[in-house]
Design an enzyme around this catalytic site. Sequence first.
Site, PDB file in Angstrom:
ATOM      1  N   LYS A   1       7.646  16.463  10.724  1.00 46.49           N
ATOM      2  CA  LYS A   1       8.539  15.363  10.328  1.00 46.49           C
ATOM      3  C   LYS A   1       9.373  14.878  11.520  1.00 46.49           C
ATOM      4  CE  LYS A   1       7.492  14.880   5.931  1.00 46.49           C
ATOM      5  NZ  LYS A   1       7.019  13.630   5.332  1.00 46.49           N
TER       6      LYS A   1
ATOM      7  N   SER B   1      12.283  13.739   6.392  1.00 46.37           N
ATOM      8  CA  SER B   1      12.853  14.817   5.582  1.00 46.37           C
ATOM      9  C   SER B   1      13.991  15.487   6.348  1.00 46.37           C
ATOM     10  CB  SER B   1      11.753  15.852   5.311  1.00 46.37           C
ATOM     11  OG  SER B   1      12.303  17.032   4.798  1.00 46.37           O
TER      12      SER B   1
ATOM     13  N   TYR C   1       6.200  22.243   9.187  1.00 48.79           N
ATOM     14  CA  TYR C   1       6.625  21.042   8.450  1.00 48.79           C
ATOM     15  C   TYR C   1       7.761  20.351   9.211  1.00 48.79           C
ATOM     16  CZ  TYR C   1       8.577  18.237   4.596  1.00 48.79           C
ATOM     17  OH  TYR C   1       9.065  17.212   3.819  1.00 48.79           O
TER      18      TYR C   1
ATOM     19  N   VAL D   1       0.870  -1.188   0.000  1.00 46.75           N
ATOM     20  CA  VAL D   1       0.000   0.000   0.000  1.00 46.75           C
ATOM     21  C   VAL D   1       0.900   1.229   0.000  1.00 46.75           C
ATOM     22  CG1 VAL D   1      -1.744   1.296   1.298  1.00 46.75           C
ATOM     23  CG2 VAL D   1      -1.773  -1.219   1.330  1.00 46.75           C
TER      24      VAL D   1
ATOM     25  N   SER E   1      10.662  17.337  -7.536  1.00 44.14           N
ATOM     26  CA  SER E   1       9.236  16.948  -7.487  1.00 44.14           C
ATOM     27  C   SER E   1       8.377  18.206  -7.444  1.00 44.14           C
ATOM     28  CB  SER E   1       8.935  16.104  -6.239  1.00 44.14           C
ATOM     29  OG  SER E   1       8.798  16.931  -5.105  1.00 44.14           O
TER      30      SER E   1
ATOM     31  N   ASN F   1       3.977   7.685   2.473  1.00 44.93           N
ATOM     32  CA  ASN F   1       4.717   8.694   1.711  1.00 44.93           C
ATOM     33  C   ASN F   1       3.993  10.022   1.655  1.00 44.93           C
ATOM     34  OD1 ASN F   1       6.573   9.616  -0.642  1.00 44.93           O
ATOM     35  ND2 ASN F   1       4.495   9.707  -1.492  1.00 44.93           N
TER      36      ASN F   1
ATOM     37  N   VAL G   1      14.611  16.392  -3.405  1.00 44.61           N
ATOM     38  CA  VAL G   1      14.474  15.507  -4.573  1.00 44.61           C
ATOM     39  C   VAL G   1      13.625  16.292  -5.568  1.00 44.61           C
ATOM     40  CG1 VAL G   1      13.501  13.309  -5.365  1.00 44.61           C
ATOM     41  CG2 VAL G   1      14.494  13.465  -3.077  1.00 44.61           C
TER      42      VAL G   1
ATOM     43  N   ASP H   1      -9.087  12.716   0.257  1.00 45.25           N
ATOM     44  CA  ASP H   1      -8.274  13.878   0.632  1.00 45.25           C
ATOM     45  C   ASP H   1      -7.837  13.708   2.087  1.00 45.25           C
ATOM     46  OD1 ASP H   1      -7.200  16.274   1.371  1.00 45.25           O
ATOM     47  OD2 ASP H   1      -8.785  17.511   0.479  1.00 45.25           O
TER      48      ASP H   1
HETATM   49  N1  LIG Z   1      10.563  16.189  -2.783  1.00 44.76           N
HETATM   50  C1  LIG Z   1      11.406  16.460  -1.813  1.00 44.76           C
HETATM   51  O1  LIG Z   1      12.350  17.250  -1.974  1.00 44.76           O
HETATM   52  C2  LIG Z   1      11.252  15.792  -0.478  1.00 44.76           C
HETATM   53  C3  LIG Z   1      12.311  15.894   0.429  1.00 44.76           C
HETATM   54  C4  LIG Z   1      12.190  15.277   1.655  1.00 44.76           C
HETATM   55  C5  LIG Z   1      11.043  14.565   1.976  1.00 44.76           C
HETATM   56  N2  LIG Z   1      10.023  14.502   1.088  1.00 44.76           N
HETATM   57  C6  LIG Z   1       8.802  13.768   1.478  1.00 44.76           C
HETATM   58  O2  LIG Z   1       8.485  12.810   0.484  1.00 44.76           O
HETATM   59  C7  LIG Z   1       7.084  12.631   0.424  1.00 44.76           C
HETATM   60  C8  LIG Z   1       6.629  12.771  -1.025  1.00 44.76           C
HETATM   61  O3  LIG Z   1       6.971  14.053  -1.494  1.00 44.76           O
HETATM   62  P1  LIG Z   1       6.936  14.422  -3.050  1.00 44.76           P
HETATM   63  O4  LIG Z   1       7.952  15.464  -3.246  1.00 44.76           O
HETATM   64  O5  LIG Z   1       6.977  13.199  -3.854  1.00 44.76           O
HETATM   65  O6  LIG Z   1       5.502  15.108  -3.170  1.00 44.76           O
HETATM   66  P2  LIG Z   1       4.626  15.409  -4.472  1.00 44.76           P
HETATM   67  O7  LIG Z   1       5.401  15.176  -5.711  1.00 44.76           O
HETATM   68  O8  LIG Z   1       4.028  16.751  -4.245  1.00 44.76           O
HETATM   69  O9  LIG Z   1       3.477  14.298  -4.408  1.00 44.76           O
HETATM   70  C9  LIG Z   1       2.587  14.306  -3.346  1.00 44.76           C
HETATM   71  C10 LIG Z   1       1.652  13.119  -3.439  1.00 44.76           C
HETATM   72  O10 LIG Z   1       0.786  13.176  -2.307  1.00 44.76           O
HETATM   73  C11 LIG Z   1      -0.565  13.277  -2.734  1.00 44.76           C
HETATM   74  N3  LIG Z   1      -1.296  14.194  -1.896  1.00 44.76           N
HETATM   75  C12 LIG Z   1      -1.010  15.491  -1.656  1.00 44.76           C
HETATM   76  N4  LIG Z   1      -1.918  16.030  -0.855  1.00 44.76           N
HETATM   77  C13 LIG Z   1      -2.802  15.049  -0.575  1.00 44.76           C
HETATM   78  C14 LIG Z   1      -3.975  15.001   0.197  1.00 44.76           C
HETATM   79  N5  LIG Z   1      -4.442  16.076   0.834  1.00 44.76           N
HETATM   80  N6  LIG Z   1      -4.643  13.826   0.280  1.00 44.76           N
HETATM   81  C15 LIG Z   1      -4.207  12.735  -0.381  1.00 44.76           C
HETATM   82  N7  LIG Z   1      -3.111  12.728  -1.141  1.00 44.76           N
HETATM   83  C16 LIG Z   1      -2.414  13.873  -1.239  1.00 44.76           C
HETATM   84  C17 LIG Z   1      -0.505  13.792  -4.147  1.00 44.76           C
HETATM   85  O11 LIG Z   1      -1.682  13.321  -4.769  1.00 44.76           O
HETATM   86  P3  LIG Z   1      -2.628  14.238  -5.686  1.00 44.76           P
HETATM   87  O12 LIG Z   1      -1.732  14.573  -6.849  1.00 44.76           O
HETATM   88  O13 LIG Z   1      -3.754  13.372  -6.053  1.00 44.76           O
HETATM   89  O14 LIG Z   1      -2.994  15.409  -4.880  1.00 44.76           O
HETATM   90  C18 LIG Z   1       0.769  13.155  -4.664  1.00 44.76           C
HETATM   91  O15 LIG Z   1       0.506  11.831  -5.064  1.00 44.76           O
HETATM   92  C19 LIG Z   1       6.477  13.654   1.382  1.00 44.76           C
HETATM   93  O16 LIG Z   1       6.187  13.027   2.599  1.00 44.76           O
HETATM   94  C20 LIG Z   1       7.597  14.668   1.572  1.00 44.76           C
HETATM   95  O17 LIG Z   1       7.511  15.318   2.798  1.00 44.76           O
HETATM   96  C21 LIG Z   1      10.101  15.084  -0.147  1.00 44.76           C
END
Ligand SMILES: NC(=O)c1ccc[n+]([C@@H]2O[C@H](COP(=O)([O-])OP(=O)(O)OC[C@H]3O[C@@H](n4cnc5c(N)ncnc54)[C@H](OP(=O)(O)O)[C@@H]3O)[C@@H](O)[C@H]2O)c1
Length: 341
Positions: A222, A205, A218, A64, A253, A145, A251, A118
């Site tokens: 975390k 993070s 944030y 999951v 994104s 995630n 990363v 949501d």
């Molecule tokens: N990217 C980085 O630099 C980074 C660094 C450190 C840690 N992280 C952690 O890694 C994880 C993923 O980050 P990411 O960068 O991959 O994020 P992302 O690209 O923004 O993707 C977020 C995902 O979460 C879903 N989501 C967002 N809000 C939601 C809500 N209210 N309810 C249900 N689903 C929701 C989105 O779905 P929808 O598109 O359907 O809204 C999308 O699938 C997070 O926990 C983040 O804190 C990221």
Amino acid sequence: MVSNFVSTISDCSSVQALLYGALLVGVYKLTTFTLSLTSLLLDAFVLPAQTFHKYGAKKGNWAVITGASDGLGKEYALQLASKGFNIVLVSRTLSKLELIATDIESKYKVQTKVVAFDASTDEAANYIVLGDAIAGLPVSVLINNVGQSHSIPVPFLETEDKELRDIITINNIATLKITQTVTPVIAATVAKNKKIRGLVLTMGSFGGLFPTAYLATYSGSKAFLQAWSNALAGELKSQSIDVEFVLSYLVTSAMSKVRRTSLAIPNPKAFVRSALASVGRRVGAQERYATSTPYWTHALMHFAVENTVGIYSKVTNSVNLSMHKSIRIRALKKAARAKKE
Ligand SMILES: NC(=O)c1ccc[n+]([C@@H]2O[C@H](COP(=O)([O-])OP(=O)(O)OC[C@H]3O[C@@H](n4cnc5c(N)ncnc54)[C@H](OP(=O)(O)O)[C@@H]3O)[C@@H](O)[C@H]2O)c1
């Protein structure tokens, strides 16, 4: 030889005792530092990637993944499917989930299910829908995630109520409730099949590793997950479930708003590959139980700060503060330019 050296410095027995003490502490520190660094280098560059056979890969088991429609979550889904897991994709947007599910089924010949809600609403119905979707399935892996950060760095006192509540609700309440929904199903799977273990992996993070000014909510959310995940790791060990916390610097994104990769900023594919390869290993998080900083440059950054100025030090805090202050200034300027156009 050591005693000769000590006696040349002083004849006084208490000074000599102090010198022996200092020497012992020095040897202890040097030994632990060398062992940690060696372990980091072995984890990052030498040991073969973990296989997921122990978590039931290729045996009809399910994983999951939350936040599975984009960024890291989508990559966790794709890479776990490529390892032979059936996949339950969870996020907010059904249409995005359905596209990825179709893609996964045709590429990897595994089964999928999609669950859309949501997470910021924290309604009981969310967890009921998820629980119903996985009832009776042999689920062995949960990837926590889903997460939200601030739209731009912002002083805590100016953080909007909705942003503050959404971050805590999604990152903390929903993650805990999802874990309470899925983990009993994992426990039932591993109780039935004693040859495999369960896995609950949660995304942390660097924003939470280092107290991060201008991302205070944030950062706190975390840091909360770090303590919660480690506590859970102790609780679930005896039930054959591994609980892992994964730390990451930036990363590319939608969340990070960084598009270009660099030495320090991998894309989701490379990051998730390192995270899955390192499950159960510390890499850059040598001082932490059940925690990994898997990507090699992030690992070196974590290790260097930990072993020099320190994670909770004033120096780290002020460097982080000035970095996020300047990111805020640039983000505000960019927003102003976009408004004019
Ligand atoms: N990217 C980085 O630099 C980074 C660094 C450190 C840690 N992280 C952690 O890694 C994880 C993923 O980050 P990411 O960068 O991959 O994020 P992302 O690209 O923004 O993707 C977020 C995902 O979460 C879903 N989501 C967002 N809000 C939601 C809500 N209210 N309810 C249900 N689903 C929701 C989105 O779905 P929808 O598109 O359907 O809204 C999308 O699938 C997070 O926990 C983040 O804190 C990221």
